[in-house]
Design a protein around this motif. Structure first.
Motif, short mmCIF file in Angstrom:
data_model
loop_
_atom_site.label_atom_id
_atom_site.label_comp_id
_atom_site.label_asym_id
_atom_site.label_seq_id
_atom_site.Cartn_x
_atom_site.Cartn_y
_atom_site.Cartn_z
N TRP A 64 -1.46 16.73 0.74
CA TRP A 64 -0.18 16.04 0.92
C TRP A 64 -0.30 15.17 2.17
O TRP A 64 -0.56 15.67 3.26
N ASN A 65 -0.13 13.88 1.97
CA ASN A 65 -0.22 12.93 3.08
C ASN A 65 1.15 12.62 3.65
O ASN A 65 1.97 11.99 2.98
N PHE A 66 1.37 13.00 4.88
CA PHE A 66 2.63 12.62 5.51
C PHE A 66 2.62 11.16 5.96
O PHE A 66 3.65 10.63 6.33
N HIS A 67 1.46 10.54 5.93
CA HIS A 67 1.42 9.12 6.31
C HIS A 67 1.71 8.21 5.11
O HIS A 67 1.62 7.00 5.23
N LYS A 68 2.01 8.77 3.99
CA LYS A 68 2.36 7.91 2.86
C LYS A 68 3.88 7.85 2.72
O LYS A 68 4.54 7.16 3.49
N MET A 69 4.44 8.57 1.77
CA MET A 69 5.87 8.41 1.48
C MET A 69 6.75 8.68 2.70
O MET A 69 7.85 8.16 2.81
N GLY A 122 -7.21 12.55 6.61
CA GLY A 122 -6.93 11.73 5.43
C GLY A 122 -6.85 12.55 4.17
O GLY A 122 -7.37 13.68 4.09
N GLY A 123 -6.19 11.97 3.17
CA GLY A 123 -6.02 12.65 1.90
C GLY A 123 -7.33 12.82 1.15
O GLY A 123 -7.51 13.80 0.42
N SER A 124 -8.24 11.88 1.35
CA SER A 124 -9.53 12.03 0.70
C SER A 124 -10.20 13.30 1.21
O SER A 124 -10.66 14.13 0.43
N ALA A 125 -10.22 13.46 2.52
CA ALA A 125 -10.81 14.67 3.11
C ALA A 125 -10.10 15.91 2.60
O ALA A 125 -10.74 16.93 2.30
N GLN A 164 0.84 -1.19 0.00
CA GLN A 164 0.00 0.00 0.00
C GLN A 164 0.88 1.24 0.00
O GLN A 164 2.07 1.16 0.29
N LEU A 165 0.25 2.37 -0.26
CA LEU A 165 0.98 3.63 -0.32
C LEU A 165 1.27 4.21 1.07
O LEU A 165 1.52 5.40 1.21
N PHE A 166 1.17 3.38 2.09
CA PHE A 166 1.61 3.80 3.41
C PHE A 166 2.44 2.65 3.96
O PHE A 166 2.49 1.57 3.37
N GLN A 211 -14.06 7.87 3.17
CA GLN A 211 -12.62 7.92 3.39
C GLN A 211 -11.97 6.82 2.57
O GLN A 211 -12.60 5.83 2.20
N CYS A 212 -10.67 6.98 2.31
CA CYS A 212 -9.92 5.87 1.72
C CYS A 212 -9.14 5.27 2.89
O CYS A 212 -9.60 4.33 3.51
N GLY A 213 -7.98 5.84 3.24
CA GLY A 213 -7.32 5.40 4.46
C GLY A 213 -8.13 5.82 5.67
O GLY A 213 -8.77 6.87 5.67
N ARG A 214 -8.12 4.96 6.69
CA ARG A 214 -8.89 5.29 7.90
C ARG A 214 -8.18 4.65 9.08
O ARG A 214 -7.87 3.46 9.04
N ALA A 230 -3.45 20.49 -6.58
CA ALA A 230 -2.52 19.38 -6.79
C ALA A 230 -2.78 18.30 -5.75
O ALA A 230 -2.66 18.55 -4.55
N ASP A 231 -3.16 17.13 -6.20
CA ASP A 231 -3.28 15.99 -5.29
C ASP A 231 -1.89 15.36 -5.18
O ASP A 231 -1.49 14.54 -6.00
N ALA A 232 -1.15 15.81 -4.15
CA ALA A 232 0.19 15.29 -3.91
C ALA A 232 0.17 14.36 -2.70
O ALA A 232 1.17 14.22 -2.00
N THR A 260 0.56 9.56 -9.25
CA THR A 260 -0.72 8.85 -9.28
C THR A 260 -0.62 7.55 -8.50
O THR A 260 0.47 6.98 -8.31
N THR A 261 -1.78 7.11 -8.07
CA THR A 261 -1.90 5.97 -7.16
C THR A 261 -1.31 4.70 -7.75
O THR A 261 -0.64 3.95 -7.06
N VAL A 262 -1.54 4.47 -9.01
CA VAL A 262 -1.08 3.20 -9.57
C VAL A 262 0.26 3.37 -10.29
O VAL A 262 1.24 2.71 -9.94
N GLY A 316 -6.51 9.56 -11.91
CA GLY A 316 -6.48 10.20 -10.58
C GLY A 316 -7.14 9.33 -9.53
O GLY A 316 -7.77 8.30 -9.84
N HIS A 317 -7.02 9.76 -8.30
CA HIS A 317 -7.52 8.96 -7.19
C HIS A 317 -9.05 9.06 -7.08
O HIS A 317 -9.62 10.13 -7.32
N TYR A 318 -9.68 7.96 -6.68
CA TYR A 318 -11.14 7.92 -6.63
C TYR A 318 -11.73 8.85 -5.58
O TYR A 318 -12.95 9.08 -5.56
#
Ligand SMILES: Cc1ncc(COP(=O)(O)O)c(C=O)c1O
Ligand SMILES: Cc1ncc(COP(=O)(O)O)c(C=O)c1O
Lengths: 495, 495
Positions: A299-304, A149-152, A90-92, B354-357, A270-272, A245-247, A188-190
């Motif tokens: 920008w999600n710090f919980h990912k990369m 979350g990034g979705s939010a 996963q991306l986290f 949400q995606c990640g939760r 920008a969805d980063a 991108t996600t994939v 792009g992300h859903y």
């Protein structure tokens, strides 16, 4: 009842003994073994087996400390070790000791960030932090807010773009307006789709813009879509560019897209969430060239960056610094009293749509403080190095085929071709056969428990099921990359 | 770089030593001293003083472990001790040892709940838990989802009511529809207002229904509002009843409101974010009589129940068990692959937006498992007992005046009347004078650091500033309630 509430006090030695043991258990089982190559990434069980193995029942009577610790042990045992150097699903993932300490600190203070009155330290910490990352992104006079979350965070982009263009929507809603149209990469992300649904625009008003062979929005296609919508009397509102991108891990061309946005007066977001981490690396930050041209970024710090889920920011390029407040404020009189004895401009709660909000800042600040800019950069660079090493190796190893000639980010996608399918005519039937390999290989992988990598198809590109490995754990090195290849051969060769 | 990434490994003895020290610090300073009457609730500093006192700078180089521990110590020192038995400022607070262990466990597993593949244990735990609380609420065949806070849970109520009535809004949005109207108590929480804004309805389409002298929606007023809207060609959509209002703690009459909703075919949502905890007590659950008649409910376990922020559920009374999925699903092919080797009905991620939760379930499950139903009930009953005791005492102590004759929940509101204002004619001027007392007293209270209680006006009832004490910490007893009265006299008599 007195005896029951005694069990809730930190001044009860029994309670402290329990906490000490809980800490030891978490440290040894989840953190140390959970990140060690000598232990598995997972012990797979089917849902119904797991349901009967875990004893989750809540009873009328309290449980003993021994029972609770046993339950915790089982929870750890059957949970996926997302911090393990062979978790690439996963991306986290990855676990950082300092952000862990930050997470424990946050829950132990049970801080709730809306007013300075109840949350002074973290309000000041957020302020400092936003200044720092706004500078990095290039939003010279921006503002920001943590989102769950990034979705939010992505939801916020539509919300703010809408408010900027049609402030009256705050009062009157969307009824009677011509449809607002949002544009995003078809890759792009859903979450942008869910945003369009949730915010009342409807998913049909999110237009998926065609991407090129490498997964980037084609700017001329974007312009074509906007023009077509204008012809129909719709109201183009905003564009989401994806920075990673996600994939496929593709970074959209921000300057080119910004040009189109400026021409038609559209908000550029920008969805980063995934790829934003590259901004922390001198070597890789060029991937987000033009970030300063955007109106907002998530920008999600919980990912990369490896901070625990969830740690996500929404940033806005807004010299007025008022847009968040104006778009969101409801001025609840019980919380944001104007006659407080301190400077209430520090009461930040009305800048967002949440009321209570956990202090996610603690996790990322503590990690960054501990590692320094250099350590954060080293994390990111390490991920890219590993990804480049693996890409090279996959390219030159029989039985593996890259899905793109190269990858911009640290997610690397490939097909594994078992022996019986190698060297054949690659007709439709062959690809359909290959499509079935990934789920089977994944099943074996999960049951072996040594490795976790996700597979998926990608219908926008007509790709059958392929594997996508996510590389972000700084504990990984070349031998972990080699291991991936060996393990695929071991598990998959006779499929 | 190798030395930098070494600092990220749990197999580095230096890192383990740091973690051990971080744990000890958190335990002693935040949990033990932070909940002890021998230590202050807060050490107040004005924002600019705090900014210069805290050393929050992130440098290029990594920090030493000593520096990080020092920073943590300062963070704890200047944070509000929300678990302290004299923190009564907000509708959350108290610290429970077991939910703390749950929070640390969750972050240390860094679990992310969307697919069974990456989150098997907590998906099964949520399933068990929802079954249990749906039974308590009386939603026999319902479903549920954790949301990032009660506001988000309330957002879901409009979202689901809208989808149920106008499923086409998912695709086409609200453009061109007659305005959807939502109704809530004029004393309801402002998150419904933010929901109306965010979801594209607009805040003018949230109608505040007049309440009676005790803060309950007047059912005939509700009906009047609905009829007036129908006359104007609007589309009434849903009603939010509040089970425990934010300020007065009033519980709306669910059966009476349900009758109106049935008559006009409206969704009924219960905002039980604050008062839902009463459902865990045999003695007090009558306050939510008729909960089974609602279509949905939001309930914050981080409020009355003392689980750390945020732990909030949205529950839905939906025998089909499909509504959440149908309203929210986007079927992302990279995450919810249909050809997985296990039963993918356990992939719950598409039931929400949400995606990640994060796995908030861990905190509440561990606490409840440890305390048992009896311990949870004892917590709630203790809060009500303390509130009743204090109310009685305030009623009979000179210089205090209750804002209502009695309170249904455990938030108790009162005016403090300093000596110079006692026994005077209570004209407009007198009340205006009283209005200014609360901010001044609060300032003294905060500077003394022994107690935290919030004040606010309540314009729907024409009340000038009064104090609202929130009683939920199970460590509190009569002497803490007595302390409140003594401290007000000490701090306020000469005001
Ligand atoms: C009645 C009520 N509903 C909803 C909320 C919002 O909950 P949260 O702070 O978790 O968003 C509150 C918060 O105080 C509340 O009192
Ligand atoms: C590009 C992108 N944007 C947004 C998100 C959503 O982030 P979150 O899972 O924090 O909601 C993801 C998640 O994978 C993502 O890949």
């Amino acid at each position: 009842m007195a005896s029951l509430t005694k069990g809730m006090s930190f001044n009860n030695p029994e309670v402290i003994k329990f906490l000490d043991e809980a800490y030891r258990l978490i440290k040894e089982e989840a953190l140390q073994k959970g990140t060690s190559r000598d232990y598995p990434v997972l012990e797979f069980m089917h849902p119904h087996e797991l349901e009967s193995t875990l004893d989750l029942e809540i009873t009328a009577e309290p449980a003993s400390h021994e029972q609770i610790l046993d339950a915790m042990k089982n929870i750890i045992r059957y949970s996926i070790k997302t911090g393990h150097p062979r978790f690439h699903n996963q991306l986290f993932g990855s676990l950082d000791p300092y952000s862990q300490a930050g997470a424990w600190l946050a829950s132990s203070l049970n801080a709730n960030i809306h007013t300075y009155e109840v949350c002074p330290v973290f309000i000041i910490m957020e302020k400092y932090f936003f200044q720092k990352i706004l500078n990095i992104v290039g939003f010279e006079h921006g503002d920001g807010v943590f989102c769950p979350g990034g979705s939010a965070s992505n939801f916020f982009s539509i919300h703010l773009a809408r408010f900027k263009k049609f402030p009256e929507a705050k009062k009157n809603g969307l009824f009677g307006s011509a449809p607002f149209r949002c544009y995003a990469s078809e890759d792009g992300h859903y979450s942008m789709q869910k945003a369009a649904i949730f915010l009342g625009l409807g998913m049909n008003n999110l237009v998926g813009v065609k991407t090129d062979g490498r997964g980037h929005i084609i700017p001329s296609e974007l312009e074509r879509c906007i023009k077509a919508d204008l012809d129909k009397g719709y109201t183009p509102l905003m564009v989401t560019a994806t920075s990673g991108t996600t994939v496929l891990g593709s970074y959209d061309d921000l300057p080119a897209i910004s040009k189109v946005c400026k021409k038609y007066d559209l908000w550029l977001h920008a969805d980063a969430c995934w790829g934003g981490g590259a901004l922390l690396s001198k070597k890789h930050r060029h991937l987000l060239k033009g970030s300063h041209l955007c109106n907002s970024m998530s920008w999600n710090f919980h990912k990369m960056t490896g901070v625990p889920v969830q740690t996500s920011v929404f940033l806005i390029n807004d010299p007025s610094k008022k847009l968040l407040e104006e778009a969101n404020s409801a001025k609840a009189e019980y919380l944001f009293q104007p006659d407080k004895h301190y400077d209430t401009s520090y009461d930040v709660g009305d800048k967002t749509v949440q009321c209570g909000r956990a202090v996610d800042i603690t996790k990322v600040w503590l990690q960054w403080r501990a590692l320094g800019d250099e350590g954060m950069e080293a994390r990111i660079d390490r991920g890219f190095e590993n990804a480049r090493y693996l890409t090279q190796k996959l390219r030159s190893t029989e039985g593996f085929r890259l899905v793109l000639p190269e990858f911009e980010c640290t997610n690397v996608s490939f097909w594994y071709i078992p022996h019986r399918l190698r060297g054949q005519v690659e007709d439709n039937k062959w690809w359909q056969e290959l499509h079935k390999i990934a789920p089977k290989l994944k099943e074996r992988m999960v049951k072996a428990g040594n490795l976790m990598i996700q597979y998926q198809p990608l219908s926008t590109k007509g790709f059958v099921n392929f594997f996508r490995i996510i590389i972000l754990n700084p504990l990984c090195g070349p031998r972990d990359m080699d291991f991936v290849i060996e393990e695929f051969e071991r598990l998959g060769k006779d499929l």
